[in-house]
Design a protein around this motif. Structure first.
Motif, short mmCIF file in Angstrom:
data_model
loop_
_atom_site.label_atom_id
_atom_site.label_comp_id
_atom_site.label_asym_id
_atom_site.label_seq_id
_atom_site.Cartn_x
_atom_site.Cartn_y
_atom_site.Cartn_z
N ARG A 13 0.83 -1.22 0.00
CA ARG A 13 0.00 0.00 0.00
C ARG A 13 0.85 1.26 0.00
N LYS A 47 -0.33 7.53 14.62
CA LYS A 47 0.42 6.99 13.49
C LYS A 47 0.77 8.08 12.48
N ILE A 89 -7.75 -1.09 -1.40
CA ILE A 89 -7.44 -2.40 -0.83
C ILE A 89 -8.70 -3.24 -0.73
N ALA A 126 -7.63 2.81 1.53
CA ALA A 126 -8.37 1.69 2.10
C ALA A 126 -9.41 1.18 1.12
N LYS A 167 -0.46 5.67 20.39
CA LYS A 167 -1.24 5.05 19.31
C LYS A 167 -1.22 5.90 18.05
N TYR A 169 -5.72 -6.27 14.19
CA TYR A 169 -4.74 -5.18 14.21
C TYR A 169 -5.38 -3.90 14.72
N ASP A 185 -8.58 8.36 3.91
CA ASP A 185 -8.94 6.99 3.50
C ASP A 185 -7.79 6.00 3.73
N ARG A 186 -6.92 6.35 4.68
CA ARG A 186 -5.81 5.43 5.01
C ARG A 186 -5.75 5.33 6.52
N GLY A 187 -6.52 4.40 7.07
CA GLY A 187 -6.63 4.30 8.52
C GLY A 187 -5.33 3.98 9.22
N TRP A 188 -4.35 3.44 8.51
CA TRP A 188 -3.08 3.08 9.14
C TRP A 188 -2.18 4.29 9.34
N ARG A 189 -2.62 5.49 8.89
CA ARG A 189 -1.83 6.70 9.11
C ARG A 189 -2.61 7.69 9.97
N ASP A 203 -5.04 -3.28 18.68
CA ASP A 203 -3.75 -2.59 18.55
C ASP A 203 -2.58 -3.54 18.60
#
Lengths: 550, 207
Positions: free
Chosen positions: A103, B99, A113, A110, B97, A320, B85-89, A324
């Motif tokens: 990604r 990111k 994906i 998201a 927590k 995940y 739209d990028r929950g990991w950032r 967490d």
């Protein structure tokens, strides 16, 4: 980025997943070795004794299942089919564990994906139905090897994907290879007799599905090795994809070189020799799609196997985000779900066969309904539990019941039709993928439902759709709530021969179905076997069957 | 009623304990450092080639002191447009927590004066293509963040720069993929032809 796995954790996992199935198989093989001959249908007198290394029935299908043998043609077919199917699963789900790298490289959102995940399972919807027909016409060996070799380029091209669109396309075309499931089940149903077909189907399907779990462990490891050798992250993942692609290509070669469609030989040779009449595509297709039982099984399979595919795509992200966890921890938990296939799906197939001995087809249907409904209840609970430990425990229990239901489904499928076995297998298999697509679209796309709510709603949908099994009724054996059709004294021959017209019967095309009908009498269960007259077992059909050339 | 009070109390204690236990909230930090970086607004940097020079100093107008600053961490952070739209950032107030700033440029002992308050960094090849800003955290002896500074404004809209990442593709890899794919398809064709020939040979055509 550190990718470290504790060896202790891995060895515990391996121990758990290997101890149980081998003990189960040992018990099963021992039982079968003692009782195999008395439990199976009677051997035809026409078979030359030394031709097969295993006991066979009148269709030359094996009546025993010996896991550790690679004897030609039955057990060899089993090992070739599960290994090639395993490689297709490894390729189709090779991307999810590497998504955090991909990604960033391809600048995916998201939504991208999620769409790629849906695309990866939607290709196989129609490919499975097409595969079913191809098996009926060309034989499982060529059909599966062709599909595997034609989808291998998609896996190779994943290495050169450069945008969200190209990523979606490679996942879409790679997903077509999941149609090898149908050829696997068809091949097993052609090689193994009624009393062991559930076990054979369950093991080959389950060990193939194992690939979806194994890949979550394999791909990060391959990636780490390549990166440590010196490649940059964004190059290392690309090189890593060559591994599943090569593996897939090699299994296809093995299937072509060492496999055989039927116990007596390959389709093409049998066609030419006149031993197997070449069937008509439109008739085969018609008899498949007009059988309502195929449609019901397609729906219910969508809510055991479809659910399994959905969970494969979303569960790592679920753990995940909700708890967490580190990425590789979430990956290991995600792998556990798929790895349970090592024993849970074969167990479903075995259970189907064991129940059928006593209760016949009605037992198979009841067990399928019960196991799948319990799976649905566990799914509802999974979405509601709050702690990590209980989530993992519920997920493992859920995976066992969900996958056992898949094995149980394919204990019923071989009996729905003989002429259109491939089409029925394909419809059921395709229905599985439709379930995955629909479930992901309704519950797991966008932010309408949180993942927990989505999982609970998915569980409720499983319970509702599984109720349709109550509607399946075989006139010769009965259904869940009804016995066999009593007024007509309908037999297995009547059911299977109704797929052939009298014109075709005159030309002798139906002999394969006739042999199958005789061998499927176990669908009556133990109570009825005693009442079956000897005349039905050693019927006048046999002498005419002995002269096989048409 | 009694149990509910106990649960609420324990939740409150847990929250406070979290705050004490090194779970620092970003909203509790003051912007005590002045940070300057070499990229200009809208500049596109090539990863693996271009350099970033970061300089930080203590903000004299601020009322607090910098005596408890032990180390600084200089980080490359995602701008809101690259977080969409990028929950990991995702940006989360709890810094454990959070990111927003996953890429560490350098961590070194705190010094407010030259020459130890600047660093030149070559953008590494694993930095993805996105829009960024630079943030510097001041950290005390218990490894908790106690102050920060950044190159952009509060809403992270000004003075942002981009990084153009490597694709990771190589010509040799492209060629290998194409060759292997062609081999798969051609070998399938070869097998089909072989099968047909073998079937014709073993059973002569029926009259």
């Amino acid at each position: 980025m550190k990718d470290a796995y504790t060896t202790k954790g891995k060895s515990t996992l391996v121990l758990c997943h290997f101890f149980l199935p081998f003990s189960l198989e040992f018990v099963w093989c021992t039982l079968n070795f003692k009782h195999g001959h008395t439990m199976g249908p009677p051997d035809s007198v026409a078979i030359p004794p030394a031709k097969f290394s295993m006991p066979v029935d009148s269709e030359h299908k094996a009546t025993e299942f010996r896991l550790f043998s690679i004897a030609k043609p039955h057990m060899r077919a089993f090992h070739l089919s599960w290994i090639s199917f395993f490689s297709c699963f490894v390729s189709s789900f090779a991307a999810p564990p590497l998504i955090p790298i991909i990604r960033d490289d391809l600048n995916l959102t998201a939504t991208d994906i999620g769409n790629a995940g849906i695309a990866s399972v939607s290709g196989a919807v129609f490919a499975r139905v097409a595969m079913g027909t191809a098996c009926d016409l060309f034989g499982p060996r060529l059909a599966s090897a062709s599909l595997i070799l034609l989808t291998a380029p998609a896996v190779y091209f994943t290495s050169i994907a450069s945008s969200p669109i190209s990523f979606l396309l490679v996942r879409f075309f790679t997903g077509f290879s999941l149609a090898t499931f149908v050829s696997t089940q068809f091949w097993m149903s052609s090689m193994f007799s009624a009393n062991v077909v559930g076990t054979a189907n369950g093991l080959s399907g389950g060990w193939g599905n194992l690939g979806g779990g194994a890949t979550q462990l394999i791909m990060p490891l391959v990636f780490a090795v390549i990166r440590d050798v010196g490649a940059v992250k964004f190059t290392a993942w690309r090189i890593a994809f060559i591994i599943p692609a090569l593996f897939q290509t090699m299994t296809a070669f093995a299937v072509i070189l060492f496999g055989q469609d039927l116990p007596d030989g390959n389709f093409q040779k049998l066609h030419k020799d006149g031993d197997k009449p070449k069937d008509d595509f439109s008739k085969v297709f018609y008899h498949g799609v007009s059988n309502y039982r195929g449609w019901i099984l397609a729906l219910t399979y969508g809510y055991c196997f479809g659910v399994e595919l959905t969970v494969d795509n979303i569960i790592a992200e679920y753990f995940y985000d909700r708890f967490d966890l580190k990425l590789h921890t979430a990956g290991i938990i995600a792998a556990t779900f798929g790895l349970a296939n090592l024993f849970s799906r074969p167990f479903g197939g075995l259970l189907s066969d064991v129940v059928a001995k006593r209760f016949g087809m009605r037992g198979r249907l009841w067990t399928l309904w019960t196991v799948q409904t319990i799976g649905g209840i566990l799914c509802v609970i999974l979405g509601r539990v709050e702690s990590l430990g209980s989530s993992i425990a519920v997920m493992v229990a859920f995976s066992i019941f969900c996958q056992a239901a898949c094995g149980l489904t394919f204990g019923v499928v071989p009996f729905v039709s003989r002429r259109s076995l491939g089409v029925i297998s394909g419809m059921t298999g395709g229905g599985g993928n439709v379930g995955a697509v629909v479930t992901q679209l309704i519950f797991f796309k966008g932010s309408k439902y949180s993942k927990e709510t989505g999982i609970t709603l998915m569980g409720i949908m499983i319970i509702c759709c599984t109720l349709s099994i109550c509607l399946i009724h075989f006139p010769q054996w009965g259904g869940m709530f009804s016995g066999p059709t009593s007024n007509k004294d309908f037999s297995e021959e009547d059911y299977y021969l109704s797929e052939w017209s009298s014109h075709e019967k005159d030309r002798g095309f139906h002999h394969g179905s006739l042999k199958f009908a005789d061998n499927s009498r176990s669908g009556r269960g133990k109570r009825s076997v005693a009442s079956t007259t000897p005349a039905a077992c050693t019927s006048p059909i046999h002498p005419s069957l002995a002269s096989d050339s048409l | 009623m009694g149990t509910r009070a106990v649960i609420l109390a324990s939740l409150l204690v847990a929250c406070l304990a979290q705050a004490c236990d090194g779970n620092v909230l970003f909203s509790s930090l003051s912007r005590t450092l002045v940070v300057e970086a070499s990229p200009t607004a809208g500049q596109v940097l090539k990863s693996g080639e271009d350099k970033i020079k970061v300089t930080w100093s203590f903000n004299g107008t601020h009322s607090g002191k910098d005596t408890d600053y032990k180390t600084v961490k200089v980080k490359l952070c995602y701008a809101p447009v690259s977080q969409k739209d990028r929950g990991w950032r995702k940006t989360v107030d709890n810094l454990k927590k959070d990111k927003t700033c996953p890429h560490l440029i350098v961590a070194r002992p705190y010094s407010s004066s030259a020459p130890n308050n600047s660093f030149e960094w070559t953008v590494t090849k694993d930095i993805p293509k996105a829009t960024y800003f630079i943030r510097v955290y001041a950290i005390n002896a218990s490894a908790n963040e106690v102050g920060y500074g950044q190159t952009t404004n509060k809403n992270k809209t000004t003075n942002l720069f981009e990084v153009d990442a490597i694709t990771g593709r190589h010509t040799s890899l492209d060629i290998a993929s194409v060759c292997f794919s062609a081999f798969s398809v051609l070998s399938l064709a070869g097998f089909f032809i072989g099968e047909k020939r073998r079937a014709k040979k073993s059973s002569p055509p029926h009259m």
